[in-house]
Design an enzyme around this catalytic site. Structure first.
Site, PDB file in Angstrom:
ATOM      1  N   HIS A   1       9.554  -2.929  -5.116  1.00  0.00           N
ATOM      2  CA  HIS A   1       9.669  -2.594  -3.797  1.00  0.00           C
ATOM      3  C   HIS A   1      10.364  -3.565  -2.952  1.00  0.00           C
ATOM      4  CE1 HIS A   1       7.504  -1.298   0.113  1.00  0.00           C
ATOM      5  NE2 HIS A   1       7.424  -0.029  -0.480  1.00  0.00           N
TER       6      HIS A   1
ATOM      7  N   LEU B   1      -2.202  -9.466  -5.986  1.00  0.00           N
ATOM      8  CA  LEU B   1      -1.478 -10.540  -4.805  1.00  0.00           C
ATOM      9  C   LEU B   1      -1.253  -9.593  -3.534  1.00  0.00           C
ATOM     10  CD1 LEU B   1      -0.374 -13.215  -4.002  1.00  0.00           C
ATOM     11  CD2 LEU B   1       1.776 -12.218  -5.015  1.00  0.00           C
TER      12      LEU B   1
END
Length: 344
Positions: free
Chosen positions: A229, A125
């Site tokens: 992240h 993605l």
């Protein structure tokens, strides 16, 4: 118009451009022309039914039709770990106890695992930073659930998604520094790249076969186990809204969490439905409900996001939207609300 379609050979240059913007951590989108070209060919052969289940992968492109440019990609691996081992760390517990000393201590551990073998995987993605606005990200990610709903027989009983783990602005991964570096003796970016280009034999050859004690890791590494992240936080929230959950598995390189769910429990699989198209060129306001809409045409799959009125199992869309989907008056399309409806 922003539309989802299967990847095509002509998209290679755009895919390379996207890869150059992805940075460290997205192992399935390396900046390598041969690897990306092979990835496209594998996706095309999957749609054409020419590959065994172990090699099948659906790769979707998000195209800005005005610019005729691919600005995002997302993918589904049909069954991971059947042709080469699929590794992750299982976060577990070992208990150390002594009645004589009256000591009882639970110790968190990391154990190398192949538990997700055979599961379908949501992967690759990535959305061009210039397009990270509006609802583009939701469309690119959630369309995979709509595709799975339409073609359920092509996928496994469970779906997983490895999320990008924490690394700082310099690409430094605390988890890698405390774990991987001791076994591989190479930089995180190098290991990440090798894995992304399919060179994974070194993982089995060099990773520890015994549990690792989490308490022995550096404090900053312990803190990022199961964390994503910062740029990945919205993607995690989005997947969780569709029914995926963290069940104690993390990536062996950066410690990022793996989310998972039974496919039949995913929102789109349970709640999407087929409705009939009604052509209506009346302008619909942006305050109208947002729907993910797909044509369910396997070889010529198209999906997009529309603000439309849905009633009596009929969806009102204009001629331009119908043409983009390749449907006409009375055709069936699959729909689901963009955002999960909250229960009263």
């Amino acid at each position: 118009m922003m539309i989802i379609r299967p990847i095509a050979r002509r998209d290679l240059a755009d895919l390379l451009t996207l890869a150059s913007k992805s940075g460290i951590g997205l192992t399935s989108l390396p900046q390598n022309e041969a690897t990306l070209s092979a990835r496209i060919e594998r996706a095309l052969k999957t749609w054409q039914g020419e590959l065994p289940k172990s090699e099948q992968c659906y790769l979707f492109a998000l195209e800005d039709t005005e610019r005729q440019q691919v600005v995002g990609v997302s993918a589904i691996e049909v069954a991971v770990g059947l042709s080469e081992p699929w590794y992750s760390f299982r976060v577990g517990t070992q208990v150390h106890a002594s009645k004589q000393l009256n000591v009882y201590k639970s110790v968190p551990t990391l154990f190398l695992s192949n538990d997700h073998t055979g599961h379908s995987e949501l992967c690759t993605l990535f959305l061009d930073p210039d397009y990270r606005h509006g609802e583009n990200g939701k469309l690119l990610s959630k369309v995979r659930f709509l595709f799975i709903s339409a073609f359920r027989e092509h996928f496994s009983r469970k779906v997983i998604a490895e999320m990008r783990g924490f690394s700082d602005e310099h690409g430094r991964s605390p988890f890698w520094e405390s774990v991987g570096r001791h076994f591989f003796s190479i930089e995180f970016a190098k290991a990440d790249y090798l894995s992304g280009t399919g060179q994974k034999a070194f993982i089995a050859e060099l990773m520890p076969k015994h549990p690792l004690y989490v308490d022995f890791l550096a404090e900053d590494a312990q803190k990022v186990i199961g964390e994503v992240h910062p740029q990945t936080a919205p993607a995690r929230k989005l997947l969780e809204s569709e029914g995926l959950r963290y069940q104690g598995y993390v990536d062996i390189f950066d410690g990022g969490p793996t989310l998972e769910a039974e496919i039949d429990e995913i929102r789109a699989v349970k709640s999407s439905k087929l409705v009939k198209v009604v052509l209506d060129n009346a302008v619909v306001g942006s305050d109208a409900p947002a729907y993910l809409v797909a044509n369910d045409n396997y070889p010529h799959y198209r999906a997009l996001l529309v603000h439309a009125e849905l009633y009596d199992d009929r969806l009102r869309i204009n001629a331009e939207t119908a043409a983009a989907l390749g449907v006409e008056q009375g055709s069936q399309v699959r729909v689901i609300t963009l955002i999960a409806q909250e229960k009263a």
